[in-house]
Design an enzyme around this catalytic site. Structure first.
Site, PDB file in Angstrom:
ATOM      1  N   TYR A  18      -3.185  -2.363 -10.420  1.00 11.83           N
ATOM      2  CA  TYR A  18      -3.156  -2.236  -8.956  1.00 11.83           C
ATOM      3  C   TYR A  18      -2.310  -3.346  -8.312  1.00 11.83           C
ATOM      4  O   TYR A  18      -1.467  -3.081  -7.455  1.00 11.83           O
ATOM      5  CB  TYR A  18      -4.595  -2.247  -8.414  1.00 11.83           C
ATOM      6  N   VAL A  68       0.959  -3.745   3.818  1.00  7.37           N
ATOM      7  CA  VAL A  68       0.886  -5.046   4.480  1.00  7.37           C
ATOM      8  C   VAL A  68       2.131  -5.917   4.265  1.00  7.37           C
ATOM      9  O   VAL A  68       2.252  -6.977   4.866  1.00  7.37           O
ATOM     10  CB  VAL A  68      -0.380  -5.872   4.113  1.00  7.37           C
ATOM     11  N   LYS A 120       0.460   3.381  -2.955  1.00  8.63           N
ATOM     12  CA  LYS A 120      -0.703   4.268  -3.136  1.00  8.63           C
ATOM     13  C   LYS A 120      -0.306   5.743  -3.045  1.00  8.63           C
ATOM     14  O   LYS A 120      -0.984   6.610  -3.580  1.00  8.63           O
ATOM     15  CB  LYS A 120      -1.772   3.928  -2.089  1.00  8.63           C
ATOM     16  N   TYR A 175      -4.772   3.310   8.145  1.00  4.32           N
ATOM     17  CA  TYR A 175      -6.118   2.757   8.245  1.00  4.32           C
ATOM     18  C   TYR A 175      -6.733   3.101   9.586  1.00  4.32           C
ATOM     19  O   TYR A 175      -6.629   4.246  10.031  1.00  4.32           O
ATOM     20  CB  TYR A 175      -6.085   1.237   8.009  1.00  4.32           C
ATOM     21  N   SER A 179       0.794  -1.233   0.000  1.00  5.93           N
ATOM     22  CA  SER A 179       0.000   0.000   0.000  1.00  5.93           C
ATOM     23  C   SER A 179       0.820   1.273   0.000  1.00  5.93           C
ATOM     24  O   SER A 179       0.259   2.348  -0.206  1.00  5.93           O
ATOM     25  CB  SER A 179      -0.936   0.021   1.206  1.00  5.93           C
TER      26      SER A 179
HETATM   27  N1  GLU Z   1      -2.211  -5.318  -1.959  1.00  7.98           N
HETATM   28  C1  GLU Z   1      -2.807  -5.172  -0.658  1.00  7.98           C
HETATM   29  C2  GLU Z   1      -4.291  -5.398  -0.777  1.00  7.98           C
HETATM   30  O1  GLU Z   1      -4.846  -4.935  -1.734  1.00  7.98           O
HETATM   31  C3  GLU Z   1      -2.545  -3.790  -0.146  1.00  7.98           C
HETATM   32  C4  GLU Z   1      -3.035  -3.580   1.258  1.00  7.98           C
HETATM   33  C5  GLU Z   1      -2.008  -2.934   2.142  1.00  7.98           C
HETATM   34  O2  GLU Z   1      -0.822  -2.953   1.870  1.00  7.98           O
HETATM   35  O3  GLU Z   1      -2.415  -2.370   3.168  1.00  7.98           O
HETATM   36  O4  GLU Z   1      -4.905  -6.020   0.044  1.00  7.98           O
END
Ligand code: GLU
Length: 324
Positions: free
Chosen positions: A192, A258, A68, A240, A65
């Site tokens: 993505y 993650v 992002k 989050y 993430s």
């Molecule tokens: N590729 C992970 C997902 O889409 C990203 C989530 C994350 O890193 O928090 O679940």
């Protein structure tokens, strides 16, 4: 300052080696489930260009993430304020991959860092190019930011999530149902999953964050007003449901993934990358947060610090000069 940072980081690295509770690796992406929670690395890139690293800082990990941030930067550069028509900028109240929250919000994701918001962001930057070109553009952005061409996508991680990322497939379909996805799900998610599978070392990631700290402005990667927006989003939404707790304990804009990585920014002072694959219950690196808390405390880097906390922090020292 570099000497003080090094001393603090060496102490933190020792403290982290002693931790027995190291969190749980992200089992829901099979390729990440094999990560070793014993890993710990931290790297700090300073305004001067000096870089200090401890632990396994040359081992590449999946940035997940954290990617992002980079797609948001590309999207803001391309669409400016128009970007926010399709994505909100409020902290989420549910899990990072909640379908329920997207439904309640009628297909307009809470922010660009929850999965639905990031998928929408990717859908926006995909306009006018093929998925392969779009992945190339994201890679080019991070390579430029890090001044390092040796940054690649790990295809095994991308394939693993393509096969098992059912929640993300569901989110993409819900977005489509609300008219907030312009491309077929497999095209947008194809990009993505690959952006999430970009692998970097801590040392590369810390350099990659320099544009967010306001360093190397001549590189002209992202306009200053967008840097401000991204840092604000990182502060309010970067962890989050753990974002409030992170602001309280660490107090600097940052974004977790993650894969166990976190990129944290002390504006005008430092870009920090930390990695330890074990996660807490909110999906953020357990040791990563502990390490950042210790570093922020010992350097006086929280943006919420009182005026007398650290003369090393230009934000703080400017503020105290103005007050006198
Ligand atoms: N590729 C992970 C997902 O889409 C990203 C989530 C994350 O890193 O928090 O679940």
């Amino acid at each position: 300052m570099a000497l003080r940072v090094r001393a603090a980081m060496e102490a933190i690295s020792l403290a982290m080696a002693d931790q027995t509770d190291r969190g749980e690796v992200a089992f829901y992406i099979p390729e990440l489930a094999t990560s070793d929670p014993q890993n710990f690395a931290m790297s700090v890139s300073l305004a001067s260009g000096e870089q200090i690293s401890v632990g396994t800082s040359d081992t590449a990990f999946s940035i997940q993430s954290i990617s992002k941030i980079f797609t948001l930067a590309i999207a803001l550069g391309r669409f400016g304020d128009g970007f926010w028509r399709r994505v909100g900028r409020e902290p989420s109240t549910m899990a990072f991959n909640s379908i329920q929250e997207l439904e309640i919000r009628k297909g307009r994701p809470a922010n660009p860092f929850v999965n639905a918001g990031a998928i929408t962001t990717t859908d926006m930057i995909l306009a006018g190019s093929t998925p392969a070109e779009c992945i190339g553009e994201i890679l080019q952005f991070v390579r430029l930011a890090a001044s390092d061409d040796e940054i690649f996508v790990n295809p095994a991680v991308a394939a693993s999530e393509t096969a098992t990322g059912h929640k993300n497939w569901a989110l993409a379909h819900v977005l489509t149902a609300f008219g907030n996805l312009e491309h077929p799900c497999e095209m947008t998610l194809g990009v993505y999953f690959h952006q999430c599978a970009i692998a970097m070392t801590c040392a590369q990631l810390a350099r990659c964050g320099r544009f967010l700290a306001g360093f190397d402005a001549e590189q002209d990667l992202v306009a200053a007003k967008h840097v401000r927006s991204i840092n604000a989003l990182m502060m309010t939404c970067g962890h989050y449901n753990g974002s409030g707790e992170f602001a309280y304990r660490v107090g600097i804009p940052s974004k977790s993934g993650v894969g166990g990585g976190i990129l944290a920014i002390v504006p005008h002072v430092a870009s920090i990358a930390v990695w330890s694959p074990g996660l807490d219950r909110d999906g953020n690196s357990l040791l990563g947060i502990q390490a950042l808390e210790l570093l922020s405390e010992s350097m006086g880097w929280s943006l919420f610090q009182g005026a007398t906390s650290s003369l090393d922090n230009p934000l703080v020292s400017n503020r105290s000069r103005t007050c006198r």
